[in-house]
Write a protein that holds these residues in place. Structure first.
Motif, short mmCIF file in Angstrom:
data_model
loop_
_atom_site.label_atom_id
_atom_site.label_comp_id
_atom_site.label_asym_id
_atom_site.label_seq_id
_atom_site.Cartn_x
_atom_site.Cartn_y
_atom_site.Cartn_z
N LEU A 121 53.93 6.31 28.64
CA LEU A 121 53.51 7.56 27.99
C LEU A 121 54.40 7.87 26.80
O LEU A 121 53.92 8.30 25.74
N MET A 122 55.70 7.64 26.93
CA MET A 122 56.64 7.87 25.82
C MET A 122 56.29 6.99 24.63
O MET A 122 56.26 7.47 23.48
N ASN A 123 56.03 5.73 24.87
CA ASN A 123 55.72 4.81 23.78
C ASN A 123 54.40 5.16 23.11
O ASN A 123 54.26 5.05 21.88
N SER A 124 53.44 5.59 23.91
CA SER A 124 52.15 6.00 23.35
C SER A 124 52.32 7.25 22.48
O SER A 124 51.77 7.33 21.37
N LYS A 125 53.08 8.23 22.99
CA LYS A 125 53.31 9.46 22.23
C LYS A 125 54.10 9.17 20.96
O LYS A 125 53.81 9.75 19.89
N ALA A 126 55.09 8.29 21.04
CA ALA A 126 55.90 7.97 19.87
C ALA A 126 55.03 7.38 18.76
O ALA A 126 55.19 7.73 17.58
N LYS A 127 54.12 6.48 19.12
CA LYS A 127 53.24 5.89 18.11
C LYS A 127 52.31 6.94 17.52
O LYS A 127 52.02 6.92 16.33
N GLU A 128 51.84 7.85 18.37
CA GLU A 128 50.99 8.94 17.89
C GLU A 128 51.73 9.80 16.87
O GLU A 128 51.17 10.25 15.88
#
Length: 427
Positions: A135-142
């Motif tokens: 979830l962190m990596n997905s949010k960071a890319k967003e």
């Protein structure tokens, strides 16, 4: 004698040329650093900004903003049985089966930099550290990061847990737009009240001396207070591998800056931050480059019920500009010679570019100030338009009468058809 004085002055200027030209350029000890305008993300200073670095507890900015957006602040969270015994470093001594609110966990994560609180947040939201990392990596890319990979919620060292100065600046820029996040990181104390496992309160204190420190540091030869005027966050970090890290935010006279300093020692992290923020406030000023609804030009319209459409600036345009160079900014207007109807009010029809030294420093949309319908066509493009034909009462009366007449005719034809079929059957 006069010639000798002139020669001496010229010689002095030559040997000190670099000093005068680059006097405002900060000398940063950290391995990587960046300074950006918090509103636009414009980069004002950079040093190895895309170099992979270990973020330590600056990781917790991302953990906290996810918790704020996805969690319930009043939710009571039960600490799992493993986390209190798995976590090293800074903590608030959470105990198995202790009940705390999500709000308290977020405060502990950002102010006390509690590794146990961050880990519990991750497990509560995603079920496990591994799932929360996804979830962190997905949010960071967003958010707009380019070269980051997070494997835990607290920033404890892992060779596969890395980011960059640029990516942390983007995360901070995003997080500081959240009022609750901003209110936490601008504070330096908080108290967690007694819980089912603790009979006394737990006072928390931030290690970000920029917002409260009284000791002195040497910045460019001057001893100044470590507390920085206008500082309002954000997050410190330290591990032996990452060394001292600091993501900071400051605001003066409406000008907002974010700095990131990675991998330095001791108070150098605060000294470097002072240098970066001083550079931003001393060297740049926030300038309004265009005004919302500012007239730009009239554009010819093809096949429209109006011959021209007026183009205006869609929104106010601001940018940080080197002080003293405001008058050097040039405008470039990009508009078509003509445009075809229909055109709705507010429709983007062009753009405005602001340039300095041949580089675009800011862009904005040019929009239509009016609605233009096709020539000879009914104004049905927007049923909600105040000039729409559907706003006329008599139009709806005609529609109702036509509907009634069609219904009657259909009924008559059905009756005639049934009569014919009955006649043929009898015959």
């Amino acid at each position: 004698m006069k010639k000798f004085i002139v020669f001496f002055m010229l010689l002095f200027l030559v040997f000190n040329f670099e000093k005068y030209v680059f006097a405002d350029e900060p000398d940063i000890s950290a391995e990587a650093a960046i300074l950006i305008d918090a509103d636009t993300g414009k980069i004002l200073f950079e040093k190895n900004i895309h170099e992979k670095m270990f973020p330590a507890s600056t990781t917790k900015m991302l953990t906290a903003i996810i918790a704020i957006e996805k969690g319930n602040l009043d939710q009571k969270v039960t600490v799992d049985k493993e986390t209190p015994y798995e976590i090293a470093g800074s903590h608030i001594a959470l105990e198995p089966d202790e009940i705390v609110t999500m709000k308290d966990l977020i405060y502990a994560t950002l102010i006390e930099s509690a590794n146990d609180a961050a880990a519990v947040i991750g497990k509560q939201i995603s079920g496990s550290t591994e799932e929360f990392a996804k979830l962190m990596n997905s949010k960071a890319k967003e958010i707009g990061t380019k070269n980051s990979n997070f494997v835990n919620a607290n920033g404890l060292h892992d060779d596969n847990h890395f980011t960059t100065a640029y990516d942390l600046a983007m995360i901070a820029k995003y997080a500081m737009k959240n009022d609750f996040f901003k209110s936490i990181v601008s504070s330096y104390t908080y108290t967690i009240e007694p819980t089912n496992k603790k009979s006394v309160s737990r006072p928390l204190k931030s290690s970000n001396k920029l917002i409260y420190g009284t000791e002195k540091i040497n910045v460019n030869g001057s001893n100044v207070a470590i507390k920085y005027d206008g500082a309002n966050g954000i997050k410190t970090g330290y591990t032996p591998e990452a060394q001292s890290c600091l993501v900071s935010s400051a605001e003066r006279n409406g000008q907002k800056l974010i700095s990131v300093v990675l991998k330095t020692n001791g108070n150098n992290v605060f000294i470097d931050t002072h240098k970066l923020l001083n550079y931003g406030f001393d060297s740049f000023s926030s300038v309004k480059l265009a005004f919302k609804n500012e007239f730009i030009d009239n554009i010819n319209v093809e096949n429209g019920d109006k011959e021209i459409v007026t183009g205006i600036v869609g929104n106010d345009l601001f940018s940080l500009v080197p002080k003293g160079r405001e008058s050097e900014i040039k405008r470039k207007i990009v508009l078509p010679e003509k445009i075809s109807a229909p055109i709705s009010k507010g429709q983007v029809i062009g753009k405005i570019e602001l340039e300095l030294d041949g580089k675009v420093i800011e862009t904005g949309n040019i929009v239509s100030a009016m609605e233009v319908n096709q020539k000879g066509a009914l104004e049905v493009v927007s049923i909600n338009s105040k000039d729409s034909i559907f706003k006329k009462w008599w139009v709806w009366l005609i529609i109702l009468l036509l509907g009634w007449r069609i219904s009657v005719e259909v009924k008559r034809r059905r009756i005639r058809k049934n009569r014919r079929q009955s006649y043929l059957y009898i015959k």
